[in-house]
Design an enzyme around this catalytic site. Structure first.
Site, mmCIF file in Angstrom:
data_model
loop_
_atom_site.group_PDB
_atom_site.id
_atom_site.type_symbol
_atom_site.label_atom_id
_atom_site.label_comp_id
_atom_site.label_asym_id
_atom_site.label_seq_id
_atom_site.Cartn_x
_atom_site.Cartn_y
_atom_site.Cartn_z
ATOM 1 N N HIS A 44 0.831 -1.201 0.000
ATOM 2 C CA HIS A 44 0.000 0.000 0.000
ATOM 3 C C HIS A 44 0.870 1.257 0.000
ATOM 4 C CE1 HIS A 44 -3.745 -2.305 1.684
ATOM 5 N NE2 HIS A 44 -3.322 -2.765 0.510
ATOM 6 N N GLU A 46 1.234 3.697 2.067
ATOM 7 C CA GLU A 46 1.955 4.044 3.294
ATOM 8 C C GLU A 46 3.300 3.348 3.342
ATOM 9 O OE1 GLU A 46 -1.105 2.975 2.932
ATOM 10 O OE2 GLU A 46 -2.489 3.714 4.450
ATOM 11 N N CYS A 69 -5.316 0.849 6.501
ATOM 12 C CA CYS A 69 -6.038 -0.380 6.812
ATOM 13 C C CYS A 69 -5.587 -0.953 8.138
ATOM 14 C CB CYS A 69 -5.882 -1.389 5.678
ATOM 15 S SG CYS A 69 -4.186 -1.937 5.453
ATOM 16 N N CYS A 78 -1.534 -1.380 7.375
ATOM 17 C CA CYS A 78 -0.713 -0.181 7.244
ATOM 18 C C CYS A 78 -0.683 0.617 8.532
ATOM 19 C CB CYS A 78 -1.248 0.692 6.115
ATOM 20 S SG CYS A 78 -1.029 -0.094 4.528
ATOM 21 N N ALA A 148 -19.166 13.594 -27.094
ATOM 22 C CA ALA A 148 -18.819 14.878 -27.701
ATOM 23 C C ALA A 148 -19.979 15.276 -28.591
ATOM 24 C CB ALA A 148 -17.538 14.753 -28.514
ATOM 25 N N THR A 190 -22.185 0.706 -31.887
ATOM 26 C CA THR A 190 -20.913 1.417 -32.056
ATOM 27 C C THR A 190 -19.836 0.455 -32.545
ATOM 28 O OG1 THR A 190 -21.486 3.019 -30.357
ATOM 29 C CG2 THR A 190 -19.147 2.750 -30.826
ATOM 30 N N GLY A 277 -23.000 3.860 -27.896
ATOM 31 C CA GLY A 277 -23.609 5.050 -28.467
ATOM 32 C C GLY A 277 -24.885 5.435 -27.759
ATOM 33 N N LEU A 280 -27.143 2.642 -25.948
ATOM 34 C CA LEU A 280 -26.616 2.144 -24.672
ATOM 35 C C LEU A 280 -26.700 3.232 -23.598
ATOM 36 C CD1 LEU A 280 -25.232 -0.302 -23.333
ATOM 37 C CD2 LEU A 280 -23.037 0.749 -23.905
#
Lengths: 346, 346
Positions: A44, A46, A69, A78, A148, A190, A277, A280
């Site tokens: 991890h 840390e 954790c 950790c 887009a 697509t 597309g 979906l």
């Protein structure tokens, strides 16, 4: 903590089902150690930061983007590592929603006499950990829809393979997202129309997301470019996917989109970039399964064309508002992002 | 010149078929006179500024947003007034495209020994004078299309009267535009669905634009709210518009949109704010008759709904790019503007 978040970002797209985490160790206002979690199974953040700091960690402060954790997983706790390194103070951005941790990490540090602060840049950290949080708390990936659109609301012209709507800077940003999210999803339409590679291109040190193709009838070409190692076909329970199976494609059967997302979570996928597309995207949106949207607006007008969403049908006052909206100019285009769902928090 | 442009702006929407013009007289770096052309038939900006300055104009500099006129129209030539006032220097933003002036104003000043500079903030001035320039040079009004769209490209939901798409700041900005443009145009569909007032509301000192309704069949209700003094019905040459005529509505007959715009120019309308709906906007756009667009983007997602443009059909690489794009945040919304046609210049 900003530096720790930057460290964590280096693991985006690599750590699932673990979270991306960063850690910075500071001794007398000087950064003496940096680390991030590079991928599941490796140490991890840390541990790397403490290694980097060495003896200079003693009496210092550790900034960690997620609660350390407290349990023995694939690596030792950790929290114990921080205690053993002799840090005086730990600053945590966000608590770990994992029920095995969930405050126990902080408690373990406090029990050892370490001063602990929680909540520094918590919102940014939670956003960076959206995939992990979604996986742990909702049992499904965080879904980011990207499209887009022209200024008259079109994502594609009629009856043609998709011409590019936005410019090169928008494309570069998309490639960065592909590098950072676990999977990229498209529909069979697509796939058939564009035969997209769905790869990450032009990102230094980039890696490709797992391609996920939603194809209820399993009718897509098993030789399409998207079917590389790790690719997933999501199809109906009774579809004949023998050709895909023999091509070595992982076949995920699901009777509904929520089931499909649970299935992807089961494959360790914590975040999905939904790239098209309209069919979906509309299905995801209508079922409330889009968590975040990132839209490039091109300052162009097309005329007739495809809309990004074709449903559901409802009055304008029931349009769904985005939260945490950002607006950014990218070359000729404008990038607008926002959340449709809150980031799962403890 | 910025001050002169601000003066000119006070006449926007009031001066047609004349241009909005502003003038500032400066004596030893102190503003001693300000003026603007308030409406056709009243004196020009220079006259008001020179009156305001009085004797302090002598030896000073006059900043004018448009070349001073050299001909006797409804008022005597402003070039003569500047000469008589004894100003030493005149700074002009843009030459007058009116063939009766077109450089002769500047020549007249120079002949009188006045130093003349042309071109200061010329682009801004030309944009402010777009309506006048379009009227003089193209014989039709400058057409500004305005719409408010969700982030999935919808201007209205299906089968309902238009719910508001954008917020109060967008509405205020629209009202300012209604105050500044000569006319506001809608199609018969919008008239029938929304019965809009098409007035300017909440603008201090505001006045209403002339309502123009495109209604080929003259089937719209002659009692609709839009039919106030000055309202224009644009209809087909053979349509039965008797009811509208008896209601005192100006009936403009035209066999095509270009003819209709010529007709509006003949009524002295130099600028039109095209506010809907998709059918009318698409017709204008497909024929290249939209000069400028102003789009409010609301950070919301609707689903099924109406697109601002439904034609023409063409590939994405033939989408028409906007020029001089501006992006502005207005409360929750984003305002994107740009030009589809160049401002007519001399």
């Amino acid at each position: 903590m900003t530096l720790a978040l930057e460290q964590a970002a280096r693991g985006l797209g690599r750590t699932a089902p673990n979270p991306p985490v960063g850690c910075v160790v500071v001794q007398e206002e000087v950064v003496v150690g940096r680390g991030f979690h590079p991928r599941a199974g490796e140490p991890h953040a840390e541990v790397f930061a403490l290694r980097d700091a060495g003896e200079r960690a003693r009496g210092g402060t550790a900034y960690v983007t997620l609660e350390p954790c407290s349990h023995h997983g694939r690596t030792p706790p950790c929290a114990d590592a921080l205690i053993a390194a002799g840090v005086r103070r730990v600053v945590v951005a966000a608590l770990d929603p994992n029920p095995l941790v969930a405050g126990r990490g902080v408690q373990r540090l406090r029990d050892a006499g370490i001063e602990v602060t929680v909540g520094a840049l918590e919102a940014q950290a939670a956003r960076q950990q959206a995939g992990f949080r979604s996986l742990i708390m909702r049992g499904r990936p965080w879904v980011v829809a990207k499209y887009a659109m022209t200024l008259d609301g079109k994502v594609a012209a009629l009856n043609e393979s998709n011409g590019a709507v936005s410019g090169s800077q928008a494309r570069e940003r998309t490639m960065r997202w592909r590098d950072e999210l676990d999977a990229i999803a498209v529909g069979s339409g697509t796939l058939g129309l564009d035969n997209p590679a769905l790869t990450t291109r032009g990102v230094s040190g980039g890696r490709d997301p797992r391609p996920v193709v939603f194809d209820r009838r399993a009718a897509s070409d098993p030789q399409a470019r998207a079917w590389r190692d790790g690719a997933v076909l999501v199809t109906a329970p009774d579809a004949n996917a023998a050709a895909h199976e023999s091509a070595g494609i992982t076949v995920q059967r699901a009777g509904s989109l929520p089931d499909a997302l649970s299935g992807l979570a089961g494959l360790g996928i914590s975040s999905v970039l939904l790239e098209g597309g309209p069919t979906l995207l509309s299905a995801f949106f209508a079922q409330g399964l889009v968590d975040e949207v990132r839209v490039f607006l091109s300052p162009t007008l097309l005329g007739a064309g495809l809309s990004p969403l074709t449903g559901p049908t409802r009055p304008m006052h029931e349009a769904q508002a985005l939260r945490d909206v950002t607006v950014e100019t990218l070359g000729p285009d404008v990038l607008l992002t926002g959340l449709l769902q809150g980031i799962p928090r403890v």
